[in-house]
Design a protein around this motif. Structure first.
Motif, short mmCIF file in Angstrom:
data_model
loop_
_atom_site.label_atom_id
_atom_site.label_comp_id
_atom_site.label_asym_id
_atom_site.label_seq_id
_atom_site.Cartn_x
_atom_site.Cartn_y
_atom_site.Cartn_z
N THR A 5 4.22 4.74 -0.03
CA THR A 5 4.35 4.80 1.42
C THR A 5 3.87 6.16 1.93
O THR A 5 3.15 6.24 2.93
CB THR A 5 5.81 4.55 1.85
OG1 THR A 5 6.19 3.24 1.42
CG2 THR A 5 5.97 4.65 3.36
N GLY B 141 0.84 5.09 3.75
CA GLY B 141 1.45 4.62 4.99
C GLY B 141 2.01 3.22 4.79
O GLY B 141 1.85 2.60 3.74
N LEU B 142 2.70 2.73 5.84
CA LEU B 142 3.32 1.41 5.76
C LEU B 142 2.90 0.60 6.99
O LEU B 142 3.19 1.00 8.11
CB LEU B 142 4.85 1.55 5.71
CG LEU B 142 5.66 0.27 5.63
CD1 LEU B 142 5.39 -0.46 4.32
CD2 LEU B 142 7.13 0.57 5.77
N LYS B 143 2.18 -0.48 6.76
CA LYS B 143 1.73 -1.35 7.87
C LYS B 143 2.78 -2.39 8.20
O LYS B 143 3.06 -2.65 9.36
CB LYS B 143 0.45 -2.09 7.48
CG LYS B 143 -0.79 -1.28 7.50
CD LYS B 143 -1.96 -2.21 7.21
CE LYS B 143 -3.28 -1.51 7.32
NZ LYS B 143 -4.38 -2.45 7.06
N ALA B 144 3.32 -3.03 7.18
CA ALA B 144 4.28 -4.11 7.38
C ALA B 144 4.98 -4.36 6.05
O ALA B 144 4.50 -3.94 5.00
CB ALA B 144 3.58 -5.38 7.84
N VAL C 213 0.14 -9.68 4.93
CA VAL C 213 0.25 -8.56 5.86
C VAL C 213 -0.57 -8.85 7.11
O VAL C 213 -0.12 -8.64 8.24
CB VAL C 213 -0.18 -7.23 5.21
CG1 VAL C 213 -0.34 -6.13 6.24
CG2 VAL C 213 0.81 -6.81 4.15
N ASP C 214 -1.80 -9.35 6.93
CA ASP C 214 -2.65 -9.69 8.08
C ASP C 214 -1.95 -10.71 8.97
O ASP C 214 -1.95 -10.58 10.20
CB ASP C 214 -3.99 -10.26 7.63
CG ASP C 214 -4.85 -9.27 6.88
OD1 ASP C 214 -4.70 -8.05 7.10
OD2 ASP C 214 -5.67 -9.71 6.04
N LEU D 195 0.98 -9.07 10.85
CA LEU D 195 0.51 -8.19 11.93
C LEU D 195 -0.07 -9.00 13.09
O LEU D 195 0.06 -8.59 14.25
CB LEU D 195 -0.52 -7.20 11.40
CG LEU D 195 0.03 -6.15 10.43
CD1 LEU D 195 -1.10 -5.30 9.85
CD2 LEU D 195 1.08 -5.28 11.10
N ASP D 196 -0.69 -10.14 12.80
CA ASP D 196 -1.23 -11.00 13.86
C ASP D 196 -0.13 -11.58 14.74
O ASP D 196 -0.37 -11.92 15.89
CB ASP D 196 -2.07 -12.13 13.27
CG ASP D 196 -3.43 -11.66 12.78
OD1 ASP D 196 -3.83 -10.53 13.11
OD2 ASP D 196 -4.08 -12.43 12.04
#
Length: 106
Positions: free
Chosen positions: A25, A29-32, A99-100, A103-104
């Motif tokens: 992380t 970083g952390l997206k989701a 993840v995509d 995030l969508d």
């Protein structure tokens, strides 16, 4: 959209999982967060994954594990066979990652 080639390296990890999570992380970083439960079956050299993903639902994934010197034709044939057996069409395939998809959703 169809079968995709994937290359990966297995690396032993001796640190506790929480330390590894913190290090990754910090570095990336952390997206989701993908919260999933996976059941795996094996058919010859093909891994059949049934994933239950929080907020997204159920997913089925076929992963043909090929030798380094093998071509992709045999694996593609195995995947086509499984798609027929599971009554899946190309329009059933999902292009992105979990993840995509998360995030969508926003």
């Amino acid at each position: 959209m169809g079968p995709k080639t994937s290359h990966y390296t297995l690396a032993p990890v001796t640190s506790p999982p929480e330390l590894l999570k913190q290090a990754l992380t910090h570095a990336l970083g952390l997206k989701a967060v993908v919260d999933k439960r996976r059941t795996v079956w094996l058919w010859d050299n093909v891994r059949i994954h049934l994933d239950e993903v929080a907020r997204l639902g159920l997913f089925l994934e076929f992963e043909a594990v090929l030798a380094d010197d093998a071509g992709t034709a045999a694996g593609e044939q195995q995947l086509a066979t499984l798609m027929r057996e599971f009554d899946l069409d190309r329009q059933d395939l999902v292009a992105g990652s979990y993840v995509d998809l998360i995030l969508d959703q926003g």
